[in-house]
Design a protein around this motif. Sequence first.
Motif, PDB file in Angstrom:
ATOM      1  N   GLY A 111     -13.171  -1.248  -3.011  1.00 31.24           N
ATOM      2  CA  GLY A 111     -12.969  -2.435  -2.191  1.00 31.24           C
ATOM      3  C   GLY A 111     -12.315  -3.610  -2.878  1.00 31.24           C
ATOM      4  O   GLY A 111     -11.989  -3.583  -4.052  1.00 31.24           O
ATOM      5  N   CYS A 112     -12.217  -4.659  -2.095  1.00 25.52           N
ATOM      6  CA  CYS A 112     -11.317  -5.786  -2.292  1.00 25.52           C
ATOM      7  C   CYS A 112     -11.872  -6.859  -3.222  1.00 25.52           C
ATOM      8  O   CYS A 112     -12.894  -6.675  -3.870  1.00 25.52           O
ATOM      9  CB  CYS A 112     -11.089  -6.417  -0.923  1.00 25.52           C
ATOM     10  SG  CYS A 112     -11.102  -5.250   0.461  1.00 25.52           S
ATOM     11  N   LYS A 149     -10.049  -2.409   6.826  1.00 20.68           N
ATOM     12  CA  LYS A 149      -9.990  -1.049   6.271  1.00 20.68           C
ATOM     13  C   LYS A 149     -11.311  -0.735   5.572  1.00 20.68           C
ATOM     14  O   LYS A 149     -11.797   0.393   5.630  1.00 20.68           O
ATOM     15  CB  LYS A 149      -8.837  -0.944   5.263  1.00 20.68           C
ATOM     16  CG  LYS A 149      -7.481  -0.977   5.896  1.00 20.68           C
ATOM     17  CD  LYS A 149      -6.381  -0.937   4.837  1.00 20.68           C
ATOM     18  CE  LYS A 149      -6.278  -2.245   4.093  1.00 20.68           C
ATOM     19  NZ  LYS A 149      -5.319  -2.190   2.968  1.00 20.68           N
ATOM     20  N   CYS A 161      -2.418  -4.716  -5.971  1.00 15.76           N
ATOM     21  CA  CYS A 161      -3.165  -4.010  -4.923  1.00 15.76           C
ATOM     22  C   CYS A 161      -2.844  -2.516  -4.951  1.00 15.76           C
ATOM     23  O   CYS A 161      -2.580  -1.969  -6.007  1.00 15.76           O
ATOM     24  CB  CYS A 161      -2.920  -4.640  -3.552  1.00 15.76           C
ATOM     25  SG  CYS A 161      -3.776  -6.217  -3.375  1.00 15.76           S
ATOM     26  N   CYS A 162      -2.859  -1.862  -3.807  1.00 14.77           N
ATOM     27  CA  CYS A 162      -2.826  -0.395  -3.852  1.00 14.77           C
ATOM     28  C   CYS A 162      -1.451   0.201  -4.091  1.00 14.77           C
ATOM     29  O   CYS A 162      -1.347   1.285  -4.657  1.00 14.77           O
ATOM     30  CB  CYS A 162      -3.502   0.170  -2.622  1.00 14.77           C
ATOM     31  SG  CYS A 162      -5.295   0.056  -2.829  1.00 14.77           S
ATOM     32  N   CYS A 217      -2.723  -6.296   3.079  1.00 15.44           N
ATOM     33  CA  CYS A 217      -3.291  -7.135   2.018  1.00 15.44           C
ATOM     34  C   CYS A 217      -2.274  -8.083   1.390  1.00 15.44           C
ATOM     35  O   CYS A 217      -2.490  -8.582   0.283  1.00 15.44           O
ATOM     36  CB  CYS A 217      -3.968  -6.280   0.940  1.00 15.44           C
ATOM     37  SG  CYS A 217      -5.258  -5.244   1.640  1.00 15.44           S
ATOM     38  N   HIS A 223       0.753  -1.257   0.000  1.00 15.26           N
ATOM     39  CA  HIS A 223       0.000   0.000   0.000  1.00 15.26           C
ATOM     40  C   HIS A 223       0.778   1.299   0.000  1.00 15.26           C
ATOM     41  O   HIS A 223       0.257   2.326  -0.414  1.00 15.26           O
ATOM     42  CB  HIS A 223      -0.983   0.011   1.173  1.00 15.26           C
ATOM     43  CG  HIS A 223      -2.199  -0.796   0.864  1.00 15.26           C
ATOM     44  ND1 HIS A 223      -2.193  -2.162   0.880  1.00 15.26           N
ATOM     45  CD2 HIS A 223      -3.437  -0.430   0.470  1.00 15.26           C
ATOM     46  CE1 HIS A 223      -3.385  -2.616   0.526  1.00 15.26           C
ATOM     47  NE2 HIS A 223      -4.157  -1.589   0.269  1.00 15.26           N
ATOM     48  N   CYS A 279      -6.827   2.830  -2.097  1.00 13.88           N
ATOM     49  CA  CYS A 279      -7.906   2.894  -1.103  1.00 13.88           C
ATOM     50  C   CYS A 279      -7.842   4.156  -0.251  1.00 13.88           C
ATOM     51  O   CYS A 279      -8.885   4.710   0.098  1.00 13.88           O
ATOM     52  CB  CYS A 279      -7.901   1.651  -0.234  1.00 13.88           C
ATOM     53  SG  CYS A 279      -8.091   0.172  -1.228  1.00 13.88           S
ATOM     54  N   CYS A 297      -9.137  -2.339  -5.401  1.00 10.91           N
ATOM     55  CA  CYS A 297      -9.213  -3.543  -6.221  1.00 10.91           C
ATOM     56  C   CYS A 297     -10.389  -3.492  -7.184  1.00 10.91           C
ATOM     57  O   CYS A 297     -10.398  -4.202  -8.179  1.00 10.91           O
ATOM     58  CB  CYS A 297      -9.266  -4.782  -5.326  1.00 10.91           C
ATOM     59  SG  CYS A 297      -7.673  -5.074  -4.527  1.00 10.91           S
TER      60      CYS A 297
HETATM   61 FE1  XCC Z   1      -6.570  -4.499  -0.075  1.00  8.87          FE
HETATM   62 FE2  XCC Z   1      -6.081  -1.688  -1.140  1.00  8.87          FE
HETATM   63 FE3  XCC Z   1      -9.065  -4.264  -0.285  1.00  8.87          FE
HETATM   64 FE4  XCC Z   1      -7.633  -4.338  -2.389  1.00  8.87          FE
HETATM   65  S1  XCC Z   1      -9.236  -2.957  -1.982  1.00  8.87           S
HETATM   66  S2  XCC Z   1      -7.807  -5.911  -0.988  1.00  8.87           S
HETATM   67  S3  XCC Z   1      -7.933  -3.327   1.204  1.00  8.87           S
HETATM   68  S4  XCC Z   1      -5.724  -3.534  -1.849  1.00  8.87           S
HETATM   69 NI1  XCC Z   1      -8.623  -1.410  -0.525  1.00  8.87          NI
END
Ligand code: XCC
Length: 615
Positions: free
Chosen positions: A435-436, A544, A289-290, A328, A254, A507, A466
């Motif tokens: 969201g995830c 989160k 992911c983020c 994550c 993240h 996110c 996501c």
């Molecule tokens: Fe994580 Fe942010 Fe969810 Fe994806 S969406 S699984 S929190 S990466 Ni936030």
Amino acid sequence: MAKDIRDSSIDPASQDMLDVCQRAGLETAWDRYEKQQPQCGFGELGLCCRNCNMGPCRIDPFGEGATKGVCGATADIIVARNLLRSIAAGAAAHSDHARDVAHTFREVVYGRAGSYSIKDRAKMERLMKEYGVQTDIALADSIMAEFGKQDGPIQFTRRAPAKRQQLWEKLGIEPRGIDREIVECMHRTHMGVDNDYVNLILHGLRTSLADGWGGSMIATELQDVLFGTPTPTFSEANLGVLEPNKVNVIVHGHEPLLSEMIVAAAADPEIVELAKKQGALGINVAGMCCTGNEVLMRHGVPVAGNFLQQELAVATGAVDAMVVDVQCVMPALGALAGCFHTLFISTSPKAKFPGAVHMEFHEETALQTARAIVLEAVKNYKNRNSARVHIPKEKSKCMVGFSVETIVGALGGTLDPLLSAIKSGAIRGIGAVVGCNNPKVVQDYGHINLVKELIRNNVLVVNTGCNAQACAKAGLLLPEAADMAGEGLKGVCKALGIPPVLHMGSCVDISRILVAAAAIANALGVDISDLPAAGAAPEWMSEKAVAIGAYVVGSGVFTVLGTVPAVLGSSAVVGLLTSGAKDVVGATFAVEPDPFKAAALMIDHIDSQRKKLGL
Ligand code: XCC
Ligand code: SF4
């Protein structure tokens, strides 16, 4: 008949890799999810308490066994306390990330941060004005002080419409320092403290607001200052972005602090030369992911996939280094990487993993560490077993980078064209979908169907996390996707050359959505809760997401959850969240696993809001 593993996802690249994993006997989250069945019914309902050692206690949902814990806590109390603890954990994750970014920002302005610098000075100056300070140092100190502030509101909450601020104040939920609110959650949920479910949930809202309008917003704003505010950029998404003949480095997690440096190190001609000496054509950095969203938005770094694809990426056998920071990241990655040549590299002092090589990140030496990491990946390339490499062919083009600044820019410098499109009905409303992934839902099924249904009905979609990656993979983040939209939205998108689904970032960047909502509400002279807008998290799994859901509703936006939160054990809590909250904060939650029905709920809400506004 045994279930076909391909049915676990609608993403063809994931289906392909699930098949590969199954044939090779490689375990994934989906297998572990199956092994967890049936999952604990008390846990599912939120009826289990371990907050003291007279327990664990659990409440019989059928009212035949225990109706109270040893201390006398009822289902309502236990469910509300558990919810509050989830909000605290989620808010802590976003906000501790923000603290690291604020720390780096402060090191930069004090001249102590090695390779970092200020990339968006204009934004920094706007923030100085907002904080009423004259120097960058005073800004850094003031922002850092937000975390531990004992009294008074967080500065960014002043961005909310005046009506919203007054409401928070009246309810006693105007957030003070982020750390303070989170500590108070832990205090209140300790045995024998707050035993009123309404009081507990109000504090949950307060804590979540400290996240949305505090921690998350600080992370977003300062990341823009340090790394640049995103502008429209094209890139690609899905496992097909992995390169058969290049060194593949995945950045996952993240925080963009290290990944920014990895992107820089991977472009260093000296290191690229070394990669070529190893027989590779170059170095390919891809995101997940983020962390992936952060470098996608700012540098167009391709996205390898969303949350449930982290193991599938390793299973391609083509990842030379999986570099992770925080959040994550599945602890399963270590064992899986051990089945391949993949180096699993952890970097945060806060996040270590079994089977990972730890190369710790510190601001002062960030670029050196990043170079060392990329070099390890380069050296590892020769260990790749080409016989085991299987890279799915799927990848889709995407247009990203829709910060609020970009959106206003695309509109020609003011929100007016958007407002008039909303007023005319060309745009029916705005849907924020975030969201995830969650193995409880067929991967991306909730995300894609919900978003398609919204745009088909002329709802402009903004997204992050996501969900944004699912949409990128499905080709929904392209201007051409306007052809999938209803006539009104299609016309607006074509005129502006924008996609019907706008990727606003990671996110923590849901804070951008709050800023946009506040700006639209202010322009219309109404509260956020009056807007023709709705939120959704179709496949959420993380704490989160619980914090996000709470601050979005606490900010006045009706929100539909696609997976069921652990609150059904208390009809009082459910009643408060799904209906009572309307009279308190002007918005509620709904739970609807079917994305088509979820879209219908959002559209109904948008229509009734339009009616109330006289549109
Ligand atoms: Fe994580 Fe942010 Fe969810 Fe994806 S969406 S699984 S929190 S990466 Ni936030
Ligand atoms: Fe049981 Fe009450 Fe202790 Fe929770 S706090 S474990 S309900 S005795």
